[in-house]
Design a protein around this motif. Structure first.
Motif: not given
Ligand code: ZN
Length: 169
Positions: A33-38
């Protein structure tokens, strides 16, 4: 559209910003999971494309790899079958004779090679030997050991032979 109007400076800034995300694309594809990337992906078409490329590349790799599953198995099975056949052959009663057969065929081959070399040697040197004795041997020796008539190979040799006969001893 927006990419086309970005200035060189902006494009460079963008790529610098994207670079740190690109390194995380693989982990993200693997399920990390990578919220910043998303959130970056939501605003950056370039990284979305990169993500899609990476996803496609991964799919192609798997597709290219998986067809090998069957032939590899078949190949391994073929090798195993050949090994079993070789083992069965080695265990069979005739197996004892195999090295002897091999040796015999090798000897036959060697004999054939020697014969060929010998015939080549004879073909090359025998006429010279038959030419030589009449010049050195006496008439007596020639009668006791009849020689095949020398075969002159050239006009000079023919002349020499005739000259030697007419001079006679
Ligand atoms: Zn980006």
């Amino acid at each position: 559209m927006t990419e086309e109007v970005t200035t060189v400076f902006e494009a460079k800034e963008l790529s610098m910003g994207c670079r740190k995300y690109e390194a995380r694309l693989e982990d993200y594809l693997n399920g990390a999971p990578d919220a910043k990337l998303e959130s970056h992906l939501a605003s950056c078409a370039r990284c979305r494309a990169a993500l899609e490329d990476a996803r496609l590349a991964g799919t192609w790799l798997r597709e290219a790899w998986e067809p090998f599953g069957e032939p590899r198995g078949a190949f391994a099975a073929g090798v195993a079958a050949r090994i079993r056949a070789a083992e069965a052959e080695a265990a069979s009663p005739t197996a004892f004779w195999r090295p002897i057969e091999l040796l015999a065929s090798r000897i036959a081959l060697t004999a054939a090679t020697v014969l060929l070399a010998l015939s080549a040697y004879l073909y090359k040197y025998a006429p010279l030997k038959s030419d030589a004795p009449p010049a050195t041997s006496s008439d007596a020796a020639a009668t006791y050991f009849p020689q095949p008539p020398a075969q002159p190979t050239g006009i000079e040799e023919l002349a020499a032979t005739l000259n030697a006969r007419s001079n006679g001893r």
